[in-house]
Design a protein around this motif. Sequence first.
Motif, PDB file in Angstrom:
ATOM      1  N   LEU A  60       0.835  -1.208   0.000  1.00 46.41           N
ATOM      2  CA  LEU A  60       0.000   0.000   0.000  1.00 46.41           C
ATOM      3  C   LEU A  60       0.867   1.254   0.000  1.00 46.41           C
ATOM      4  CD1 LEU A  60      -2.861  -1.021   2.455  1.00 46.41           C
ATOM      5  CD2 LEU A  60      -2.981  -0.798  -0.040  1.00 46.41           C
ATOM      6  N   LYS A  61       1.968   1.214   0.765  1.00 48.25           N
ATOM      7  CA  LYS A  61       2.871   2.375   0.807  1.00 48.25           C
ATOM      8  C   LYS A  61       3.514   2.605  -0.555  1.00 48.25           C
ATOM      9  CE  LYS A  61       3.985   2.396   5.708  1.00 48.25           C
ATOM     10  NZ  LYS A  61       5.045   2.279   6.722  1.00 48.25           N
ATOM     11  N   ALA A  62       3.913   1.525  -1.232  1.00 50.39           N
ATOM     12  CA  ALA A  62       4.522   1.647  -2.562  1.00 50.39           C
ATOM     13  C   ALA A  62       3.521   2.235  -3.549  1.00 50.39           C
ATOM     14  CB  ALA A  62       5.017   0.290  -3.055  1.00 50.39           C
ATOM     15  N   ARG A  63       2.282   1.796  -3.483  1.00 54.02           N
ATOM     16  CA  ARG A  63       1.244   2.340  -4.366  1.00 54.02           C
ATOM     17  C   ARG A  63       1.054   3.833  -4.113  1.00 54.02           C
ATOM     18  NH1 ARG A  63      -3.449  -2.169  -3.441  1.00 54.02           N
ATOM     19  NH2 ARG A  63      -2.090  -3.969  -3.696  1.00 54.02           N
ATOM     20  N   GLY A  64       1.095   4.210  -2.835  1.00 53.72           N
ATOM     21  CA  GLY A  64       0.959   5.627  -2.490  1.00 53.72           C
ATOM     22  C   GLY A  64       2.085   6.466  -3.066  1.00 53.72           C
ATOM     23  N   VAL A  65       3.323   5.963  -2.972  1.00 56.90           N
ATOM     24  CA  VAL A  65       4.482   6.673  -3.521  1.00 56.90           C
ATOM     25  C   VAL A  65       4.330   6.811  -5.031  1.00 56.90           C
ATOM     26  CG1 VAL A  65       6.974   6.528  -3.943  1.00 56.90           C
ATOM     27  CG2 VAL A  65       6.076   6.051  -1.659  1.00 56.90           C
ATOM     28  N   ILE A  66       3.947   5.726  -5.700  1.00 54.73           N
ATOM     29  CA  ILE A  66       3.788   5.761  -7.158  1.00 54.73           C
ATOM     30  C   ILE A  66       2.681   6.733  -7.555  1.00 54.73           C
ATOM     31  CG2 ILE A  66       3.103   4.409  -9.184  1.00 54.73           C
ATOM     32  CD1 ILE A  66       4.581   2.007  -7.828  1.00 54.73           C
ATOM     33  N   ASN A  67       1.580   6.717  -6.823  1.00 54.78           N
ATOM     34  CA  ASN A  67       0.485   7.656  -7.122  1.00 54.78           C
ATOM     35  C   ASN A  67       0.919   9.106  -6.947  1.00 54.78           C
ATOM     36  OD1 ASN A  67      -1.510   5.821  -7.894  1.00 54.78           O
ATOM     37  ND2 ASN A  67      -2.192   5.500  -5.792  1.00 54.78           N
ATOM     38  N   LYS A  68       1.805   9.348  -5.982  1.00 57.76           N
ATOM     39  CA  LYS A  68       2.254  10.713  -5.683  1.00 57.76           C
ATOM     40  C   LYS A  68       3.351  11.201  -6.626  1.00 57.76           C
ATOM     41  CE  LYS A  68       3.948  13.526  -1.854  1.00 57.76           C
ATOM     42  NZ  LYS A  68       4.327  13.546  -0.444  1.00 57.76           N
ATOM     43  N   GLN A  69       4.384  10.376  -6.881  1.00 59.24           N
ATOM     44  CA  GLN A  69       5.543  10.845  -7.658  1.00 59.24           C
ATOM     45  C   GLN A  69       5.858  10.025  -8.892  1.00 59.24           C
ATOM     46  OE1 GLN A  69       8.810  10.728  -4.806  1.00 59.24           O
ATOM     47  NE2 GLN A  69       9.637   8.881  -5.740  1.00 59.24           N
ATOM     48  N   GLY A  70       5.163   8.923  -9.100  1.00 60.43           N
ATOM     49  CA  GLY A  70       5.437   8.079 -10.252  1.00 60.43           C
ATOM     50  C   GLY A  70       6.387   6.944  -9.913  1.00 60.43           C
ATOM     51  N   VAL A  71       6.798   6.201 -10.930  1.00 56.62           N
ATOM     52  CA  VAL A  71       7.648   5.029 -10.729  1.00 56.62           C
ATOM     53  C   VAL A  71       9.115   5.391 -10.548  1.00 56.62           C
ATOM     54  CG1 VAL A  71       6.075   3.491 -11.972  1.00 56.62           C
ATOM     55  CG2 VAL A  71       7.946   4.607 -13.213  1.00 56.62           C
ATOM     56  N   SER A  72       9.458   6.656 -10.827  1.00 53.19           N
ATOM     57  CA  SER A  72      10.868   7.056 -10.757  1.00 53.19           C
ATOM     58  C   SER A  72      11.007   8.504 -10.320  1.00 53.19           C
ATOM     59  CB  SER A  72      11.527   6.871 -12.129  1.00 53.19           C
ATOM     60  OG  SER A  72      10.911   7.718 -13.084  1.00 53.19           O
ATOM     61  N   TYR A  73      12.241   8.860  -9.982  1.00 52.26           N
ATOM     62  CA  TYR A  73      12.578  10.237  -9.640  1.00 52.26           C
ATOM     63  C   TYR A  73      14.052  10.466  -9.975  1.00 52.26           C
ATOM     64  CZ  TYR A  73      14.952   8.602  -5.376  1.00 52.26           C
ATOM     65  OH  TYR A  73      15.812   7.990  -4.500  1.00 52.26           O
ATOM     66  N   VAL A  74      14.478  11.713  -9.960  1.00 54.36           N
ATOM     67  CA  VAL A  74      15.876  12.055 -10.188  1.00 54.36           C
ATOM     68  C   VAL A  74      16.541  12.198  -8.820  1.00 54.36           C
ATOM     69  CG1 VAL A  74      17.466  13.730 -11.175  1.00 54.36           C
ATOM     70  CG2 VAL A  74      15.355  13.169 -12.385  1.00 54.36           C
ATOM     71  N   ASP A  75      17.588  11.413  -8.582  1.00 57.36           N
ATOM     72  CA  ASP A  75      18.249  11.423  -7.279  1.00 57.36           C
ATOM     73  C   ASP A  75      19.211  12.602  -7.139  1.00 57.36           C
ATOM     74  OD1 ASP A  75      20.597  10.726  -8.623  1.00 57.36           O
ATOM     75  OD2 ASP A  75      20.752   8.732  -7.743  1.00 57.36           O
ATOM     76  N   GLU A  76      19.919  12.663  -6.009  1.00 63.64           N
ATOM     77  CA  GLU A  76      20.829  13.781  -5.706  1.00 63.64           C
ATOM     78  C   GLU A  76      21.967  13.913  -6.716  1.00 63.64           C
ATOM     79  OE1 GLU A  76      22.180  13.343  -1.695  1.00 63.64           O
ATOM     80  OE2 GLU A  76      20.185  13.682  -0.851  1.00 63.64           O
ATOM     81  N   GLU A  77      22.317  12.810  -7.378  1.00 60.28           N
ATOM     82  CA  GLU A  77      23.404  12.835  -8.361  1.00 60.28           C
ATOM     83  C   GLU A  77      22.901  13.141  -9.761  1.00 60.28           C
ATOM     84  OE1 GLU A  77      25.645   9.218  -7.983  1.00 60.28           O
ATOM     85  OE2 GLU A  77      25.983   9.531  -5.848  1.00 60.28           O
ATOM     86  N   GLY A  78      21.588  13.372  -9.888  1.00 59.68           N
ATOM     87  CA  GLY A  78      21.012  13.693 -11.181  1.00 59.68           C
ATOM     88  C   GLY A  78      20.647  12.490 -12.026  1.00 59.68           C
TER      89      GLY A  78
END
Length: 193
Positions: A60-78
């Motif tokens: 459920l937490k993973a689904r919430g993250v995906i609903n909020k930001q998608g399957v990916s993001y850009v990390d601190e290193e770009g």
Amino acid sequence: MIQVGDVVVSLDIFREKFLCDLDKCHGACCVEGDAGAPLELNEVTQIEKALPQIWDDLSLKARGVINKQGVSYVDEEGDMVTSIVNGKDCVFTCYDDKGCCFCALEKAYRAGKIMFCKPISCYLYPIRIKDFGKVKGINYNRWDICKSAVIKGEQANLPIYKFLKDPLVRKFGAEWYRELELTAEELKKAGYI
């Protein structure tokens, strides 16, 4: 380092032994670290297409993250990486009844539900790819959580390049892999490995 085609290969890929030992590590590479798994741009689309088939296997937490930001993001290193839950677990992790971590993408792939296995960075682990423009580099990424895999690999006398044959072929092609094997034979004859 040695060049095979347009890929610079660390000698560790030939010298070091490795064989995953899920009974000991329980898939810790999917939950440890400070960012998600590195992604290639085309993989984001493939993962998004696979979401309906894996959705029920995600927490459920993973689904919430995906609903909020998608399957990916850009990390601190770009770098583009898989989204993570609570700064730790990859959103695609699922667990068996013994607490062993598995990839929901790979599970669906093995069941014939999707055509995409998992990100190449996961499939190739413990090899990491570095892009140098016209050439790529591959190197062995040592991590304490994989000590049991090193021991098991040494017992089986299985070099990393042989353990990772399928993902190396997926990434670089069968012809490139044959050249890698020929290179390994030459390195053995010369006493480098």
